[in-house]
Design an enzyme around this catalytic site. Structure first.
Site, PDB file in Angstrom:
ATOM      1  CG  ASN A  34       3.130   4.439   1.896  1.00  0.00           C
ATOM      2  OD1 ASN A  34       3.934   4.117   1.030  1.00  0.00           O
ATOM      3  ND2 ASN A  34       2.395   3.558   2.554  1.00  0.00           N
ATOM      4  CB  THR A  35       4.035  10.208   5.583  1.00  0.00           C
ATOM      5  OG1 THR A  35       2.687   9.720   5.584  1.00  0.00           O
ATOM      6  CG2 THR A  35       4.037  11.680   5.962  1.00  0.00           C
ATOM      7  CG  ASN A  83       4.021   0.986   9.483  1.00  0.00           C
ATOM      8  OD1 ASN A  83       3.348   0.456   8.618  1.00  0.00           O
ATOM      9  ND2 ASN A  83       3.685   2.140  10.037  1.00  0.00           N
ATOM     10  CB  SER A 113       3.689   5.537   7.386  1.00  0.00           C
ATOM     11  OG  SER A 113       3.245   5.458   6.044  1.00  0.00           O
ATOM     12  CE  LYS A 128       2.552   0.223  12.994  1.00  0.00           C
ATOM     13  NZ  LYS A 128       1.157  -0.024  12.571  1.00  0.00           N
ATOM     14  CG  PHE A 151      -0.609   8.914   7.509  1.00  0.00           C
ATOM     15  CD1 PHE A 151      -0.495   7.558   7.757  1.00  0.00           C
ATOM     16  CD2 PHE A 151       0.317   9.773   8.090  1.00  0.00           C
ATOM     17  CE1 PHE A 151       0.516   7.062   8.566  1.00  0.00           C
ATOM     18  CE2 PHE A 151       1.323   9.293   8.906  1.00  0.00           C
ATOM     19  CZ  PHE A 151       1.436   7.935   9.144  1.00  0.00           C
ATOM     20  CG  ASN A 176      -0.392   0.673   2.420  1.00  0.00           C
ATOM     21  OD1 ASN A 176      -0.418   1.910   2.539  1.00  0.00           O
ATOM     22  ND2 ASN A 176       0.148  -0.117   3.347  1.00  0.00           N
TER      23      ASN A 176
END
Length: 362
Positions: free
Chosen positions: A175-176, A243, A173, A214, A114, A110
């Site tokens: 993806n940020t 993650n 994450s 996390k 967020f 993915n």
């Protein structure tokens, strides 16, 4: 039953993001699902971070992104539901398509970014919840263009703290942009200092939720040691490891493996479990660890516990197995605990940490 195993199979024929949305709506508005029997087995009860978990099989953040379906999820019988990641402002996330099933590998990639309804909407849905119904953690993150990430995290933590059973600060994450850079010791120290202060200012000591950090499974052993020391020094209650991964392990079979984003599911298991063992050994009893990444059945959950996890989290496996997996894992863990002569989960935690800490990547 809402979102049964048959429903999960049907949803796999639908575009993955649409299937995810349908599953959330089914759990939010559908009839109450039946709680699995093994999930209430007394041998699985565990007190971690000062909270009493009915069992250690928990739902990871990422499924209930905007705190819509937590009530239905708790009725499934899992040990806790972690909602979010919630950010201060609503976020659309990255352009579609942004989630890809790797069916041949029972995995997912993915790059959501967020996407969520924002902290105000999420907290409004949690405002009147019955806390006796089960444990709900709130996972918070920041916008990719945050000018002062530490200040944004502090604001999010302070606002979420009164409604959280526990808080999870997500700096992992992939993806940020720039988020994982916050795992570096100096930046993490400032971030946790502000987050803990904001939580303490927003809540009275008896009702103060534990704050977890996390982290990614892609950090080195030395970086894990630094993260643990900062977390302990700043009063974090524990870590969630980890993650999704940006790595692509050898042997991935599905063509979607070339997509960019975070990989989750069984191909992540060895990497995430090794990082978990590193964290448990570095913590040396000073904080519990939550193990996530590749938990797809009793064997994987048992390995996480023996590598150092006091609780385990799953999400991707539900895409392929449906929510009956919670009960399946609980039954398997209960059997293994009794076979090993353990009175509870705590007796098995970390038994194989040395082995997993030296496990090579796959």
């Amino acid at each position: 039953m809402a979102f049964s195993g048959l429903a999960a199979a049907a949803l796999r024929r639908v575009d993955p993001e649409r299937a995810h949305r349908l599953a959330v709506l089914a759990l939010r508005y559908g009839p109450a699902p039946r709680r699995g029997g093994a999930l209430g087995d007394p041998v699985l009860r565990a007190t971690v971070f000062g909270l009493d978990f009915p069992n250690p099989v928990c739902l990871a953040a990422g499924f209930d992104k905007s705190a819509e379906a937590w009530a239905g999820l708790l009725r499934l019988g899992c040990g806790a539901v972690e909602v979010g990641t919630l950010t201060l402002r609503p976020r659309r996330g990255n352009p579609r398509p942004r989630v890809f099933r790797l069916a041949a590998d029972r995995a997912v990639i993915n790059r959501y970014g967020f996407n969520n309804d924002g902290l105000d909407a999420g907290l409004a849905r949690l405002l009147r919840r019955d806390r006796a119904a089960g444990i709900v953690g709130i996972n918070v993150g920041i916008d990719g263009d945050a000018r002062d990430p530490a200040a944004e995290f502090a604001e999010a933590v302070g606002r979420a703290a009164p409604l959280a059973d526990y808080l999870a600060v997500n700096v992992s994450s992939p993806n940020t942009p720039g988020l994982r850079d916050l795992q570096a010791a100096e930046r993490l120290d400032r971030l946790l200092e502000g987050a803990v202060a904001a939580r303490d200012a927003a809540t009275d000591a008896p009702a103060r939720p534990p704050l977890l950090l996390k982290i990614a499974p892609d950090v080195s052993r030395g970086e894990v040691r630094e993260i643990v020391e900062v977390a302990v020094a700043r009063g974090a209650a524990g870590l969630v490891v980890g993650n999704t991964t940006v790595a692509r392990p050898a042997g991935l079979r599905d063509p979607a493996a070339r997509e960019k984003g975070g990989l989750s599911g069984p191909p992540l298991f060895v990497r995430s479990t090794r990082a978990l063992a590193w964290a448990w050994l570095a913590a040396a009893g000073r904080m519990p660890i939550v193990g996530a990444g590749g938990v797809d059945g009793p064997e994987a959950a048992w390995a996480k516990i023996r590598a150092g996890a006091s609780l385990v989290q799953l999400y991707t496996a539900l895409v392929y197995s449906g929510p009956g997996l919670f009960d399946e894992i609980a039954a398997g863990l209960a059997a293994r605990l009794r076979e090993g002569g353990h009175a509870g989960v705590a007796g098995a935690v970390g038994a194989d940490a040395g082995f997993w800490a030296e496990r090579p990547d796959e």
